[in-house]
Write an enzyme that holds these catalytic residues in place. Structure first.
Site, mmCIF file in Angstrom:
data_model
loop_
_atom_site.group_PDB
_atom_site.id
_atom_site.type_symbol
_atom_site.label_atom_id
_atom_site.label_comp_id
_atom_site.label_asym_id
_atom_site.label_seq_id
_atom_site.Cartn_x
_atom_site.Cartn_y
_atom_site.Cartn_z
ATOM 1 N N GLY A 277 0.843 -1.387 -0.042
ATOM 2 C CA GLY A 277 -0.144 0.187 -0.110
ATOM 3 C C GLY A 277 0.862 1.142 0.085
ATOM 4 O O GLY A 277 0.879 1.984 -1.150
ATOM 5 N N ARG A 314 -0.070 10.284 11.608
ATOM 6 C CA ARG A 314 1.200 9.326 11.757
ATOM 7 C C ARG A 314 1.970 9.813 12.843
ATOM 8 O O ARG A 314 2.600 9.048 13.676
ATOM 9 C CB ARG A 314 1.697 9.364 10.438
ATOM 10 C CG ARG A 314 0.907 8.761 9.191
ATOM 11 C CD ARG A 314 1.650 8.303 8.429
ATOM 12 N NE ARG A 314 2.256 6.645 8.590
ATOM 13 C CZ ARG A 314 3.656 6.792 8.744
ATOM 14 N NH1 ARG A 314 4.358 7.764 8.574
ATOM 15 N NH2 ARG A 314 4.342 5.715 8.933
ATOM 16 N N TYR A 318 2.604 7.447 15.727
ATOM 17 C CA TYR A 318 3.523 6.284 15.785
ATOM 18 C C TYR A 318 5.014 7.172 15.850
ATOM 19 O O TYR A 318 5.798 6.429 15.611
ATOM 20 C CB TYR A 318 3.647 5.667 14.302
ATOM 21 C CG TYR A 318 2.464 5.134 13.938
ATOM 22 C CD1 TYR A 318 2.009 3.762 14.379
ATOM 23 C CD2 TYR A 318 1.792 5.623 12.431
ATOM 24 C CE1 TYR A 318 0.476 3.414 13.933
ATOM 25 C CE2 TYR A 318 0.532 5.075 12.175
ATOM 26 C CZ TYR A 318 0.137 4.099 12.539
ATOM 27 O OH TYR A 318 -1.166 3.698 12.369
ATOM 28 N N CYS A 345 -6.169 20.586 20.758
ATOM 29 C CA CYS A 345 -5.786 20.762 22.015
ATOM 30 C C CYS A 345 -5.391 19.417 22.485
ATOM 31 O O CYS A 345 -6.075 18.811 23.556
ATOM 32 C CB CYS A 345 -7.076 21.322 22.737
ATOM 33 S SG CYS A 345 -7.476 22.888 22.237
ATOM 34 N N GLU A 346 -4.066 19.019 22.026
ATOM 35 C CA GLU A 346 -3.359 17.549 22.644
ATOM 36 C C GLU A 346 -2.120 17.975 22.538
ATOM 37 O O GLU A 346 -1.581 18.392 21.441
ATOM 38 C CB GLU A 346 -3.927 16.557 21.621
ATOM 39 C CG GLU A 346 -5.365 16.252 21.634
ATOM 40 C CD GLU A 346 -5.666 14.809 22.445
ATOM 41 O OE1 GLU A 346 -4.518 14.380 22.825
ATOM 42 O OE2 GLU A 346 -6.815 14.325 22.390
HETATM 43 N N1 LLP Z 1 -1.868 -6.088 3.554
HETATM 44 C C1 LLP Z 1 -2.663 -6.220 4.657
HETATM 45 C C2 LLP Z 1 -3.485 -7.413 5.228
HETATM 46 C C3 LLP Z 1 -2.231 -5.023 5.805
HETATM 47 O O1 LLP Z 1 -3.206 -5.155 6.717
HETATM 48 C C4 LLP Z 1 -1.781 -4.026 5.263
HETATM 49 C C5 LLP Z 1 -1.593 -2.816 6.057
HETATM 50 C C6 LLP Z 1 -1.176 -4.079 3.928
HETATM 51 C C7 LLP Z 1 -1.379 -5.022 3.032
HETATM 52 C C8 LLP Z 1 -0.396 -2.848 3.335
HETATM 53 O O2 LLP Z 1 0.831 -2.409 3.960
HETATM 54 P P1 LLP Z 1 1.846 -1.466 3.641
HETATM 55 O O3 LLP Z 1 2.273 -2.057 2.041
HETATM 56 O O4 LLP Z 1 0.992 -0.168 3.199
HETATM 57 O O5 LLP Z 1 2.717 -1.454 4.622
HETATM 58 N N2 LLP Z 1 -1.400 3.373 9.457
HETATM 59 C C9 LLP Z 1 0.008 2.584 9.400
HETATM 60 C C10 LLP Z 1 0.199 1.411 8.588
HETATM 61 C C11 LLP Z 1 -0.950 0.372 8.811
HETATM 62 C C12 LLP Z 1 -1.014 -0.571 7.938
HETATM 63 C C13 LLP Z 1 -2.227 -1.593 7.981
HETATM 64 N N3 LLP Z 1 -2.245 -2.537 7.253
HETATM 65 C C14 LLP Z 1 1.109 3.837 9.220
HETATM 66 O O6 LLP Z 1 0.680 5.027 8.879
HETATM 67 O O7 LLP Z 1 2.205 3.479 9.186
#
Ligand code: LLP
Length: 415
Positions: A277, A314, A318, A345-346
């Site tokens: 993603g 983010r 994180y 306000c955080e």
């Molecule tokens: N496949 C599954 C089953 C997933 O749960 C995810 C991400 C992906 C693929 C894709 O992962 P990527 O290639 O994007 O790393 N909000 C967090 C990331 C959470 C990802 C959740 N699942 C951030 O901003 O770092």
């Protein structure tokens, strides 16, 4: 740095965006504003396909679900991985046919299953991935006997933060040692097409050994199922390919990841599938924000901007690092120790702390890099802050893709 035909460089850094252009976009569309370069999305798809030529590359749409991004990804030839009924709906609306959609059901609400099974009747090529035996029961109860994939919990995770490591987290998937037995059972009731695992998100070169171990375990599982149950169409080893957020961080060597993946998988009849993603959209997007307030604090200059944790979560969630630059600073502006804080306000509502920035003045525009993935998607209206607008660029054309929310939108759902 590899430069694949049509794939461009391995990373696009914030410094490579045209500052004058970004400043003009902020004036025209106001701030906070997400800017997404669809040409870069397309390049990233090309580079993924070049690194994994035999694999089915599925875009994890949760990173950025905007319609123009989905269409670009579809036209580039990637399939799509959806995390909810809403994402399935939006993938269909963007022109993905059911056979290109993979729905990963994570503790799915009944309403999601109702909706997806309903859509499956018209789009029987759609695949559902289950991470619990009980989810398969709930699908069966709804009359689903279509394409099923089993999500394994391989017991190895990786990722940029403990909150995004899934591979060993009990919430996700069926313990890998139980999967072959369930595969036997489910092959008789569903069209069992694949197995799946996802280590986590933001995997760096250092995490390569964890990724390799996950793939090795998935290779063993696939061979076991293929020998006792029958052939599988695919083995999906997840996404998670990291991008460099820090200015001096080297890009992930995607070819090395691909090679390690193939080697660790070994010989299987099933085709390889991956689900990136972030890699597709992160460096295709920037967030523009305007300086509202400049304050000399005890140990830094605190710059108050109109984007905060509700615009880009983010950093607060994180402690994520995003490159930030002042795109309207004069050439000779001095560099000052800056904390960039949002309007929420955080105390977690800071985009960076103690960062050297060209001295921000009230009205300046700051650009936040690598904001294309998990930026807009994780935005909220906390503190009654309307969500930002988003524009997309393709060639020399720029258009509004999501309008800015208004104060009226904030109460639109109230009864
Ligand atoms: N496949 C599954 C089953 C997933 O749960 C995810 C991400 C992906 C693929 C894709 O992962 P990527 O290639 O994007 O790393 N909000 C967090 C990331 C959470 C990802 C959740 N699942 C951030 O901003 O770092």
């Amino acid at each position: 740095m590899t430069d694949v035909d049509g794939g461009g460089p391995a990373v696009r850094r914030l410094a490579e965006w045209d500052e004058g252009d970004l400043g003009a976009l902020a004036e025209e569309f106001e701030t906070p504003l997400y800017v997404v370069d669809l040409d870069r999305v397309d390049e990233n798809c090309t580079r993924l396909q070049a690194a994994f030529p035999d694999a089915d590359v599925r875009y994890a749409a949760k990173a950025h679900i905007g319609r123009p991004v989905l269409q670009t990804v579809r036209e580039a030839g990637l399939d799509v991985e959806c995390a909810s009924a809403g994402e399935v709906e939006r993938a269909l609306a963007a022109g993905f046919t059911g056979d290109r959609i993979q729905y990963t059901a994570v503790n799915p609400p009944g309403r999601d299953l109702d909706h997806v099974v309903d859509r499956w009747r018209d789009h029987p090529g759609l695949t559902v991935t289950v991470g619990a035996a009980d989810t398969a029961d709930r699908l069966r109860d709804r009359g689903f006997d279509g394409r099923l994939c089993i999500r394994a919990n391989p017991g190895v995770g990786a990722g940029h933060h403990e909150k995004v490591r899934t591979g060993a987290n009990a919430k996700f998937g069926i313990p890998i040692e139980r999967v072959a037995e369930l595969a036997d059972q489910w092959a008789a009731e569903f069209d069992l097409v694949g197995v799946h695992a996802h280590a986590g998100s933001g995997i760096s070169g250092e995490d390569l050994s964890a990724h390799r171990e996950l793939v090795r375990r998935m290779g063993d599982l696939t061979r076991e199922i293929e020998s006792r149950t029958g052939s599988l169409e695919f083995v999906d080893v997840g996404g998670g390919f990291g991008v460099p957020y820090r200015e001096d961080e080297p890009p992930l060597d995607l070819d090395a990841v691909a090679e390690a993946t193939r080697e660790a998988l070994g010989t299987v009849d099933a085709a390889l599938a991956v689900e990136p993603g972030r890699y597709v959209v992160a460096d295709a997007g920037v967030l523009l924000t305007r300086v509202n307030t400049v304050k000399r604090a005890r140990d830094a200059t605190v710059v108050g901007v109109d984007a905060g944790m509700t615009t880009l979560l983010r950093p607060a969630m994180y402690d994520a690092y995003h490159a930030i630059s002042n795109v309207t600073a004069s050439e000779d502006a001095e560099t000052v120790d800056t904390t960039v804080a949002g309007p929420i306000c955080e105390s977690a509502d800071v985009l960076c702390e103690h960062r050297p920035l060209s001295r921000p003045r009230r009205g300046d525009i700051l650009a936040v890099g690598n904001a294309g993935a998990y930026g807009y998607e994780m935005s909220s209206t906390y503190n009654s802050r309307p969500r930002p607008a988003e524009v997309v660029r393709s060639g020399t054309t720029v258009r509004l893709a999501r309008r800015r929310e208004s104060l009226t939108d904030l109460t639109a759902l109230e009864q």
